[in-house]
Design an enzyme around this catalytic site. Structure first.
Site, short mmCIF file in Angstrom:
data_model
loop_
_atom_site.label_atom_id
_atom_site.label_comp_id
_atom_site.label_asym_id
_atom_site.label_seq_id
_atom_site.Cartn_x
_atom_site.Cartn_y
_atom_site.Cartn_z
CG ASP A 12 -1.70 -1.25 1.44
OD1 ASP A 12 -2.11 -1.85 0.44
OD2 ASP A 12 -1.90 -1.65 2.61
CD GLU A 45 -8.92 -3.01 -0.81
OE1 GLU A 45 -9.37 -3.07 0.34
OE2 GLU A 45 -8.17 -3.88 -1.29
O1 FUB Z 1 -3.12 -3.56 3.58
C1 FUB Z 1 -4.42 -3.84 4.03
C2 FUB Z 1 -5.41 -3.56 2.96
O2 FUB Z 1 -5.13 -4.33 1.81
C3 FUB Z 1 -5.41 -2.15 2.45
O3 FUB Z 1 -5.97 -1.22 3.34
C4 FUB Z 1 -6.13 -2.35 1.19
O4 FUB Z 1 -6.10 -1.27 0.31
C5 FUB Z 1 -5.45 -3.59 0.65
O5 FUB Z 1 -4.28 -3.29 -0.02
#
Ligand code: FUB
Length: 342
Positions: free
Chosen positions: A32, A242
């Site tokens: 991320d 997301e």
């Molecule tokens: O790293 C945890 C979660 O996985 C992140 O918040 C999302 O975007 C995904 O990459």
């Protein structure tokens, strides 16, 4: 501090797979990556993946991260410095577990680290912590940002000085549990289960001048098709899941994000930081690993995308960050990147 050498050449693993770029660091797992240029240097704010021994599920319980490290480098192909622990979950008074994808911003001599974590009731909130250095250590505010929820904050500062936070993520990110405006603990663990309805939207709010609060009610980030119709919940290849990010290019606002269960990084373009944003296409095809998450930054006249895959571990919760150049066509559209090389 630790330093690692990196180059941007294609690499392959022991199975002969080809990867477009190589991991930026290999002695810790990172994911991320939110990249920013502060004082002419690239700073990366990633998640710090660990093997916590938690079983995998659709809620992402296996992503049980406990702290953040800041990484930096003075050029894209240069050495990467790991500045060590910038903040630990035990130093965040309100947080319980799961330090997910963070971002950072700078204003008036202060660096701000924004991060999602589950509170003591196991509800994701977004916190903020401050430092006089881009590498921390960061001191957390006593409470999460009032009115914040879900995950994946991305803070964009416009040319007029206004800063906006984009956030949200469905499934384990709990966005669907807030569909009525209040948290529903018994709500769906995935989405609203109505494929013909408009998809759940990412959220946006302008930040207060002190960067510590929302300065207005949270709004939807609407993504529409070329006919102006909202993308539908069943449109898994294109709808928001997301990992939102905002950048501006030639006066246009580019909102990019992960499509989650279809594993694309997609983008949509609008005329204002609030949108609406018209879907344009895919920035990056699926990486190795379930999640895909990115940031886009300009450095010395070129644009770069920071992203992650699972080249080092081949385990979905133990990821490694990478970078490659982002190329555009003359009309501003973005060339699709093939992360497994060509
Ligand atoms: O790293 C945890 C979660 O996985 C992140 O918040 C999302 O975007 C995904 O990459």
């Amino acid at each position: 501090n630790k330093e690692n050498n990196t180059t941007e050449t294609a690499t392959g693993d022991s199975t002969g797979k080809r990867f477009l770029s190589q991991p930026l660091v290999s002695d810790i797992y990172t994911a991320d990556p939110s990249a920013h240029v502060f004082n002419g240097r690239i700073y990366i704010y990633p998640s710090h993946d660990i093997e916590a021994g938690v079983a995998e599920d659709d809620k992402g319980s296996h992503f049980a991260m406990r702290d953040y490290h800041v990484l930096s480098m003075d050029s894209i192909n240069g050495k990467v410095t790991d500045h060590g622990v910038a903040i630990d979950v035990k130093d965040v008074p309100w947080a319980g577990r799961q330090m997910w994808a963070p971002d950072a911003a700078f204003k008036n001599g202060t660096y701000y680290l924004y991060f999602p974590a589950k509170d003591k009731q196991d509800v994701f909130r977004i916190g903020v912590a401050t430092s006089k250095s881009p590498t921390g250590p960061f001191k957390a505010e006593a409470n999460p940002i009032p009115g914040s929820f879900s995950i994946d904050p991305a803070v964009f500062t416009d040319a007029d000085g206004n800063a906006y936070m984009y956030f949200g993520g469905i499934w384990g990110g709990q966005l669907q549990k807030w569909a009525t405006g209040k948290y529903d603990a018994n709500g769906s663990e995935t989405d609203l289960k109505n494929d013909k309805q408009p998809a759940l939207s990412a959220k946006v709010a302008r930040l207060s001048k002190d960067m510590l609060r929302f300065d207005e009610p949270v709004k939807d980030v609407q993504i529409v098709d070329k006919d102006g119709k909202p993308l539908l919940a069943g449109d898994h290849d294109r709808r928001f899941f997301e990992g939102g990010w905002m950048h501006k290019y030639n006066g246009k606002y580019y909102f990019s994000y992960s499509t989650g269960d279809t594993h694309y990084l997609a983008y949509a373009v609008g005329d204002s930081p609030y949108g609406p944003f018209t879907y344009q296409g895919v920035i990056m095809n699926p990486v190795q690993g379930w999640t895909t998450h990115h940031s886009i930054v300009e450095f010395k006249g070129k644009w770069y995308i920071f992203y992650h895959d699972t080249e080092l571990s081949n385990k979905t919760h133990l990821r490694n960050i990478k970078v490659t150049e982002l190329k555009r066509n003359p009309d501003g559209t973005i060339e699709t990147i093939e992360p497994m090389g060509k």
